[in-house]
Design a protein around this motif. Structure first.
Motif, PDB file in Angstrom:
ATOM      1  N   ARG A  22      37.512  46.088  35.711  1.00 19.00           N
ATOM      2  CA  ARG A  22      38.442  45.996  36.846  1.00 19.00           C
ATOM      3  C   ARG A  22      39.670  46.824  36.502  1.00 19.00           C
ATOM      4  O   ARG A  22      40.192  46.733  35.383  1.00 19.00           O
ATOM      5  CB  ARG A  22      38.861  44.543  37.111  1.00 19.00           C
ATOM      6  CG  ARG A  22      40.007  44.455  38.124  1.00 19.00           C
ATOM      7  CD  ARG A  22      40.289  43.051  38.568  1.00 19.00           C
ATOM      8  NE  ARG A  22      39.237  42.568  39.442  1.00 19.00           N
ATOM      9  CZ  ARG A  22      39.288  41.397  40.082  1.00 19.00           C
ATOM     10  NH1 ARG A  22      40.334  40.601  39.931  1.00 19.00           N
ATOM     11  NH2 ARG A  22      38.295  41.020  40.856  1.00 19.00           N
TER      12      ARG A  22
ATOM     13  N   GLN B 195      31.535  41.514  44.563  1.00 21.19           N
ATOM     14  CA  GLN B 195      31.985  40.424  45.440  1.00 21.19           C
ATOM     15  C   GLN B 195      31.185  40.462  46.736  1.00 21.19           C
ATOM     16  O   GLN B 195      30.746  39.426  47.255  1.00 21.19           O
ATOM     17  CB  GLN B 195      33.484  40.583  45.732  1.00 21.19           C
ATOM     18  CG  GLN B 195      34.039  39.577  46.738  1.00 21.19           C
ATOM     19  CD  GLN B 195      34.126  38.161  46.189  1.00 21.19           C
ATOM     20  OE1 GLN B 195      34.528  37.962  45.052  1.00 21.19           O
ATOM     21  NE2 GLN B 195      33.752  37.166  46.981  1.00 21.19           N
TER      22      GLN B 195
ATOM     23  N   LEU C  14      38.760  34.319  47.465  1.00 22.57           N
ATOM     24  CA  LEU C  14      39.682  33.613  46.583  1.00 22.57           C
ATOM     25  C   LEU C  14      40.292  34.611  45.584  1.00 22.57           C
ATOM     26  O   LEU C  14      39.662  35.616  45.313  1.00 22.57           O
ATOM     27  CB  LEU C  14      38.995  32.439  45.875  1.00 22.57           C
ATOM     28  CG  LEU C  14      38.332  31.401  46.802  1.00 22.57           C
ATOM     29  CD1 LEU C  14      37.637  30.322  45.953  1.00 22.57           C
ATOM     30  CD2 LEU C  14      39.353  30.736  47.741  1.00 22.57           C
TER      31      LEU C  14
ATOM     32  N   SER D 296      42.320  38.412  36.852  1.00 21.46           N
ATOM     33  CA  SER D 296      41.109  37.887  37.503  1.00 21.46           C
ATOM     34  C   SER D 296      40.821  36.507  36.960  1.00 21.46           C
ATOM     35  O   SER D 296      41.060  36.235  35.782  1.00 21.46           O
ATOM     36  CB  SER D 296      39.921  38.810  37.190  1.00 21.46           C
ATOM     37  OG  SER D 296      38.708  38.194  37.561  1.00 21.46           O
TER      38      SER D 296
HETATM   39  N1   CP Z   1      37.304  37.167  44.211  1.00 21.91           N
HETATM   40  C1   CP Z   1      37.937  37.694  43.154  1.00 21.91           C
HETATM   41  O1   CP Z   1      37.849  38.911  42.887  1.00 21.91           O
HETATM   42  O2   CP Z   1      38.639  36.799  42.422  1.00 21.91           O
HETATM   43  P1   CP Z   1      39.391  37.096  41.051  1.00 21.91           P
HETATM   44  O3   CP Z   1      40.525  38.049  41.365  1.00 21.91           O
HETATM   45  O4   CP Z   1      39.862  35.784  40.536  1.00 21.91           O
HETATM   46  O5   CP Z   1      38.410  37.768  40.130  1.00 21.91           O
END
Ligand code: CP
Length: 330
Positions: A128, A159, A289, A76
């Protein structure tokens, strides 16, 4: 800090809720966006707006002497850094890891045992994980609030809250928006959570644009179709003049069982300045993203490009969420 942020009214859990609200009505864990009532979503958005205006010194009192654990079993950039920034802005200390390869998971420690340890060190746990359902499992075990920062191809509820915050800021409303979700709708957890959230608003139209093999899971369509107008198509151009928001997603390479299949689909939709020129002038492009090829860099300079300010909204939204979980009793 009492009275600084609005508390939820006595929201009773809905029949499908997976976790119960704490005293005052807010959730004790953030596992699935389905656990949020529309009222609770609006409360988070209101509190995020307040966070943007709060002086730094006052904000830094909210979680003073608290510890937030940040456990990232999957890569992430935005989610981890914005959660850690939010926690630090609120005065909390942050412990955790960005790479499970340096933890005792490597020696075979289970997720359950990891959570049983971390709940002794931290007041709130942000996690996560690559497995769908991992956050739900952690929430069942932990006596501390668990925040799902993405579990496999399942959900990414925080998100979604920042996506809704971005839409509200841009359009002043979420009701009646016409939103295109384009790309990998099968494995993209952000669009799964967003479908459930949008179904709580009024008269929203969702255009689902994907190749046949990456369609939105049928059960999500079934669960949301009662309150969304859903249009399914493989063509990004066909309805482009109708969109208020074009929400593009990355083809999720890491979730494909077959790399050849990924290679075939990786460039299926590419947003170019020429494509954007065909849209209504007020259309905005969002993306959770990271992007790979799906938005050409030239689009970044166009007024339609909203994705970097969308990512910036992650900080106030996550500040609001962490502050609302303070003192949650399970
Ligand atoms: N949007 C998002 O979850 O980005 P990352 O994977 O960079 O955390």
């Amino acid at each position: 800090m009492k009275g600084l942020l609005k508390q939820a009214k006595s929201a009773k859990p809905k029949a499908h809720s997976e976790n119960s609200p704490k005293k005052g009505g807010f959730l004790t864990d953030i596992v699935s966006i389905s656990d949020f009532s529309r009222g609770n979503i609006e409360l988070v958005l209101e509190n995020a707006a307040k966070m943007e205006k709060l002086p730094r010194d006052r904000k830094a009192q909210i979680l003073k002497n608290f510890v937030v654990a940040s456990l990232f079993f999957e890569p992430s950039t935005r989610t981890r850094l914005s959660f850690e920034t939010a926690a630090q802005n609120l005065g909390a200390r942050v412990v955790g890891f960005a790479d499970a390869g340096v933890t005792s998971t490597k020696k075979g420690e289970t997720l359950s045992d990891t959570i049983k340890m971390v709940e002794n060190y931290a007041d709130i746990i942000v996690m996560r994980h690559f497995l769908e359902g991992a956050a739900k499992r952690a929430a069942e075990i932990s006596r501390r609030p668990i925040v799902n920062a993405g579990d496999g191809a399942n959900q990414h509820p925080t998100q979604t809250l920042l996506d809704l915050y971005t839409m509200k800021k841009e359009f002043g409303k979420i009701d009646r928006l016409r939103i295109c979700l384009a790309g990998d709708l099968k494995y993209g957890r952000t669009v799964h959570s967003l479908m459930y959230a949008l179904s709580k608003f009024r008269d929203v139209t969702v255009y689902l644009v994907s190749p046949k093999s990456l369609e939105m899971p049928r059960h999500i369509i079934e669960e949301t179709k009662h309150s969304l107008r859903i249009v399914e198509t493989q063509s990004l151009e066909k309805y482009i003049k109708e969109f208020d928001v074009l929400y593009a997603t990355r083809i999720q390479k890491e979730r494909f069982p077959d790399e050849i299949e990924y290679e075939k689909l990786k460039n299926v939709y590419i947003i170019t300045p020429e494509l954007v020129a065909k849209a209504r002038p007020g259309m905005r492009i969002m993306h959770p993203l990271p992007r790979v090829n799906e938005i050409e860099p030239e689009v970044d300079r166009m007024p339609a490009a909203l994705y970097f300010s969308q990512a910036a909204n992650g900080v106030p939204v996550r500040e609001a969420l962490l502050s609302m979980l303070k003192g949650a009793e399970k």
